[in-house]
Write a protein that holds these residues in place. Structure first.
Motif, PDB file in Angstrom:
ATOM      1  N   GLY A  37      41.683  37.854  51.016  1.00 23.47           N
ATOM      2  CA  GLY A  37      41.394  38.845  49.984  1.00 23.47           C
ATOM      3  C   GLY A  37      42.617  39.393  49.283  1.00 23.47           C
ATOM      4  O   GLY A  37      42.517  40.379  48.544  1.00 23.47           O
ATOM      5  N   ARG A  38      43.760  38.765  49.478  1.00 25.12           N
ATOM      6  CA  ARG A  38      45.009  39.365  48.979  1.00 25.12           C
ATOM      7  C   ARG A  38      45.109  39.380  47.449  1.00 25.12           C
ATOM      8  O   ARG A  38      45.970  40.091  46.906  1.00 25.12           O
ATOM      9  CB  ARG A  38      46.224  38.653  49.578  1.00 25.12           C
ATOM     10  N   HIS A  39      44.285  38.613  46.754  1.00 27.07           N
ATOM     11  CA  HIS A  39      44.329  38.617  45.293  1.00 27.07           C
ATOM     12  C   HIS A  39      43.208  39.484  44.688  1.00 27.07           C
ATOM     13  O   HIS A  39      42.972  39.432  43.486  1.00 27.07           O
ATOM     14  CB  HIS A  39      44.215  37.181  44.755  1.00 27.07           C
ATOM     15  N   THR A  40      42.534  40.265  45.541  1.00 32.12           N
ATOM     16  CA  THR A  40      41.416  41.087  45.063  1.00 32.12           C
ATOM     17  C   THR A  40      41.781  42.569  45.072  1.00 32.12           C
ATOM     18  O   THR A  40      42.737  42.989  45.718  1.00 32.12           O
ATOM     19  CB  THR A  40      40.168  40.895  45.946  1.00 32.12           C
ATOM     20  N   GLU A  41      40.971  43.345  44.395  1.00 32.49           N
ATOM     21  CA  GLU A  41      41.049  44.804  44.473  1.00 32.49           C
ATOM     22  C   GLU A  41      39.809  45.383  45.150  1.00 32.49           C
ATOM     23  O   GLU A  41      39.854  46.488  45.681  1.00 32.49           O
ATOM     24  CB  GLU A  41      41.204  45.413  43.072  1.00 32.49           C
ATOM     25  N   ASP A  42      38.698  44.633  45.100  1.00 33.13           N
ATOM     26  CA  ASP A  42      37.426  45.077  45.662  1.00 33.13           C
ATOM     27  C   ASP A  42      36.859  43.937  46.505  1.00 33.13           C
ATOM     28  O   ASP A  42      36.540  42.869  45.955  1.00 33.13           O
ATOM     29  CB  ASP A  42      36.435  45.441  44.556  1.00 33.13           C
ATOM     30  N   MET A  43      36.725  44.137  47.804  1.00 37.01           N
ATOM     31  CA  MET A  43      36.231  43.080  48.685  1.00 37.01           C
ATOM     32  C   MET A  43      35.554  43.687  49.898  1.00 37.01           C
ATOM     33  O   MET A  43      35.747  44.864  50.222  1.00 37.01           O
ATOM     34  CB  MET A  43      37.359  42.153  49.126  1.00 37.01           C
ATOM     35  N   VAL A  44      34.755  42.867  50.555  1.00 37.00           N
ATOM     36  CA  VAL A  44      34.138  43.246  51.821  1.00 37.00           C
ATOM     37  C   VAL A  44      34.482  42.183  52.839  1.00 37.00           C
ATOM     38  O   VAL A  44      34.365  40.980  52.558  1.00 37.00           O
ATOM     39  CB  VAL A  44      32.603  43.377  51.694  1.00 37.00           C
ATOM     40  N   PHE A  45      34.920  42.615  54.008  1.00 38.69           N
ATOM     41  CA  PHE A  45      35.089  41.700  55.131  1.00 38.69           C
ATOM     42  C   PHE A  45      33.865  41.829  56.018  1.00 38.69           C
ATOM     43  O   PHE A  45      33.484  42.941  56.405  1.00 38.69           O
ATOM     44  CB  PHE A  45      36.346  42.038  55.936  1.00 38.69           C
ATOM     45  N   LEU A  46      33.242  40.705  56.327  1.00 36.85           N
ATOM     46  CA  LEU A  46      32.044  40.693  57.159  1.00 36.85           C
ATOM     47  C   LEU A  46      32.342  39.907  58.422  1.00 36.85           C
ATOM     48  O   LEU A  46      32.697  38.726  58.356  1.00 36.85           O
ATOM     49  CB  LEU A  46      30.888  40.043  56.395  1.00 36.85           C
ATOM     50  N   THR A  47      32.266  40.561  59.573  1.00 34.57           N
ATOM     51  CA  THR A  47      32.453  39.860  60.832  1.00 34.57           C
ATOM     52  C   THR A  47      31.091  39.421  61.349  1.00 34.57           C
ATOM     53  O   THR A  47      30.174  40.237  61.488  1.00 34.57           O
ATOM     54  CB  THR A  47      33.203  40.718  61.870  1.00 34.57           C
ATOM     55  N   VAL A  48      30.953  38.125  61.584  1.00 34.76           N
ATOM     56  CA  VAL A  48      29.693  37.518  62.018  1.00 34.76           C
ATOM     57  C   VAL A  48      29.948  36.915  63.386  1.00 34.76           C
ATOM     58  O   VAL A  48      30.505  35.825  63.513  1.00 34.76           O
ATOM     59  CB  VAL A  48      29.219  36.437  61.013  1.00 34.76           C
ATOM     60  N   SER A  49      29.555  37.628  64.404  1.00 30.49           N
ATOM     61  CA  SER A  49      29.925  37.228  65.760  1.00 30.49           C
ATOM     62  C   SER A  49      28.805  37.627  66.715  1.00 30.49           C
ATOM     63  O   SER A  49      27.629  37.429  66.410  1.00 30.49           O
ATOM     64  CB  SER A  49      31.254  37.887  66.136  1.00 30.49           C
ATOM     65  N   SER A  50      29.182  38.193  67.885  1.00 29.61           N
ATOM     66  CA  SER A  50      28.156  38.697  68.800  1.00 29.61           C
ATOM     67  C   SER A  50      27.363  39.817  68.143  1.00 29.61           C
ATOM     68  O   SER A  50      26.173  39.992  68.392  1.00 29.61           O
ATOM     69  CB  SER A  50      28.792  39.180  70.100  1.00 29.61           C
ATOM     70  N   GLY A  51      28.016  40.573  67.286  1.00 30.19           N
ATOM     71  CA  GLY A  51      27.363  41.557  66.427  1.00 30.19           C
ATOM     72  C   GLY A  51      27.784  41.307  64.998  1.00 30.19           C
ATOM     73  O   GLY A  51      28.470  40.324  64.699  1.00 30.19           O
ATOM     74  N   ILE A  52      27.393  42.194  64.093  1.00 33.28           N
ATOM     75  CA  ILE A  52      27.777  42.060  62.687  1.00 33.28           C
ATOM     76  C   ILE A  52      28.222  43.422  62.169  1.00 33.28           C
ATOM     77  O   ILE A  52      27.532  44.425  62.338  1.00 33.28           O
ATOM     78  CB  ILE A  52      26.613  41.525  61.837  1.00 33.28           C
ATOM     79  N   GLY A  53      29.391  43.445  61.564  1.00 36.49           N
ATOM     80  CA  GLY A  53      29.915  44.672  60.977  1.00 36.49           C
ATOM     81  C   GLY A  53      30.700  44.342  59.733  1.00 36.49           C
ATOM     82  O   GLY A  53      30.951  43.172  59.425  1.00 36.49           O
ATOM     83  N   ALA A  54      31.112  45.365  59.003  1.00 35.65           N
ATOM     84  CA  ALA A  54      31.823  45.137  57.750  1.00 35.65           C
ATOM     85  C   ALA A  54      32.914  46.172  57.550  1.00 35.65           C
ATOM     86  O   ALA A  54      32.819  47.305  58.030  1.00 35.65           O
ATOM     87  CB  ALA A  54      30.853  45.170  56.565  1.00 35.65           C
ATOM     88  N   GLY A  55      33.940  45.762  56.844  1.00 37.74           N
ATOM     89  CA  GLY A  55      34.965  46.659  56.332  1.00 37.74           C
ATOM     90  C   GLY A  55      34.948  46.560  54.818  1.00 37.74           C
ATOM     91  O   GLY A  55      34.954  45.448  54.268  1.00 37.74           O
ATOM     92  N   ILE A  56      34.915  47.690  54.133  1.00 38.66           N
ATOM     93  CA  ILE A  56      34.729  47.736  52.682  1.00 38.66           C
ATOM     94  C   ILE A  56      36.005  48.236  52.015  1.00 38.66           C
ATOM     95  O   ILE A  56      36.531  49.298  52.373  1.00 38.66           O
ATOM     96  CB  ILE A  56      33.563  48.669  52.313  1.00 38.66           C
ATOM     97  N   ILE A  57      36.498  47.476  51.040  1.00 39.08           N
ATOM     98  CA  ILE A  57      37.675  47.886  50.279  1.00 39.08           C
ATOM     99  C   ILE A  57      37.301  47.927  48.806  1.00 39.08           C
ATOM    100  O   ILE A  57      36.888  46.914  48.228  1.00 39.08           O
ATOM    101  CB  ILE A  57      38.853  46.935  50.520  1.00 39.08           C
TER     102      ILE A  57
END
Length: 324
Positions: A130-150
């Motif tokens: 995401g280093r070339h973005t200003e607005d992104m979401v990281f979605l972790t898809v694993s044993s659970g699911i969570g997100a970090g919002i920028i």
């Protein structure tokens, strides 16, 4: 003037890692231990402090040579106070524990504590996919699911610090699969690894065959590795679970898109090891739901930083908070 180093700590139920980085993202030194898992909260915190002190000693630096200490923690964090609200995967849970204050007092350094999904998101934002973005979401898809919002280059945490709990959004209100939060039809319950045994059992009971040797009585043996192996061999049950997981994750991304309109969604976590076909199915699911609502392309990309995304992201958190 020489730039100060970044120091990050990644705290999980089975792994505790600490590392130093240049502000460019280049790793200077990394340490990892596993002897913290049975410690009570205060002793656990002391082990974190001693690991950071060992890191400084081995690198031959003083505390004055780092910006601060960023900590990614696998749990719910009241961000402004740096208090751990709750945890779910620690043998001795934390509850309303002032981690930031205790570590700041011990190290005499600024400390930023955030949940691990936010740390991973910030790592990918500054140094990864995401280093070339200003607005992104990281979605972790694993044993659970969570997100970090920028958004606008800043992490969005909400009033408490728990923004991004996309796994607990309800995507199928009439489902009879109940999530750990107590609600039916959560995204996490229908697509993540912790629910694979239950989803496997339901497929068997519906009459779908499997070549894995798993029976309704042995579904507790089902895990991500078994599903991945079965998917690779085109096992009917494993293939159905992976396809449905991708469909549900794609719906989750559509919901993120509708609410936030980011430039990119970056996907990380263990289930992304299912490979390019899984990513493609997620992308296709998203596109099947977006119809004519998308005016600018949304990129859905694999994360680039691997298992240390949370560590390098945690290290950069003091910069995100304005420390220099």
């Amino acid at each position: 003037m020489k730039q100060k180093l970044l120091c990050g700590v990644d705290i999980g139920g089975t792994k505790l890692a600490a590392a130093l980085y240049q502000q460019s993202g280049e790793q200077v030194l990394r340490l990892e231990i596993h002897d913290h898992v049975d410690l009570a909260n205060d002793a656990f915190t002391e082990r974190v402090v001693s690991l950071v002190e060992e890191l400084f000693e081995r690198a031959g630096i003083s505390a004055k040579e780092v910006v601060g200490v960023g900590i990614g923690f696998a749990g719910h964090v009241r961000f402004k106070e740096g208090v751990i609200i709750t945890t779910s995967n620690f043998r001795i849970p934390f509850k309303n524990y002032p981690l930031k204050a205790k570590i700041e007092e011990a190290l005499k350094l600024p400390v930023v504590v955030d949940n691990d999904a936010n740390a991973q998101a910030y790592g990918e934002f500054r140094f990864g996919a995401g280093r070339h973005t200003e607005d992104m979401v990281f979605l972790t898809v694993s044993s659970g699911i969570g997100a970090g919002i920028i958004l606008d280059k800043r992490l969005i945490r909400g009033v408490t610090g728990t923004a991004g709990e996309i796994g607990h959004t309800i995507v199928k209100y009439d489902s009879d699969v109940y999530c750990t939060c107590g609600n039916p039809g959560c995204l996490m319950a229908l697509s993540s690894g912790i629910f694979f045994p239950e989803l496997f059992r339901r497929k068997l009971e519906a009459g779908l065959r499997t070549e894995t040797g798993i029976t309704p009585e042995t579904v507790d043996r089902v895990n991500g590795k078994l599903i991945a192996a079965g998917f690779a061999e085109k096992d009917p049950v494993c293939t159905a679970i992976v396809k449905e997981s991708a469909e549900i994750v794609g719906i989750g991304i559509y919901n993120l898109f509708a609410m936030l309109n980011p430039e990119a969604v970056i996907l990380g976590g263990g289930l992304m090891n299912l490979g390019p076909e899984y990513l493609q199915m997620i992308q296709e699911s998203f596109l099947s739901h977006v119809h004519d609502m998308m005016y600018d392309r949304l990129e859905i990309l694999n994360a680039e930083l691997g298992s240390d995304s949370g560590l390098i992201g945690a290290a950069a958190l003091p910069l995100e908070q304005g420390y220099e």
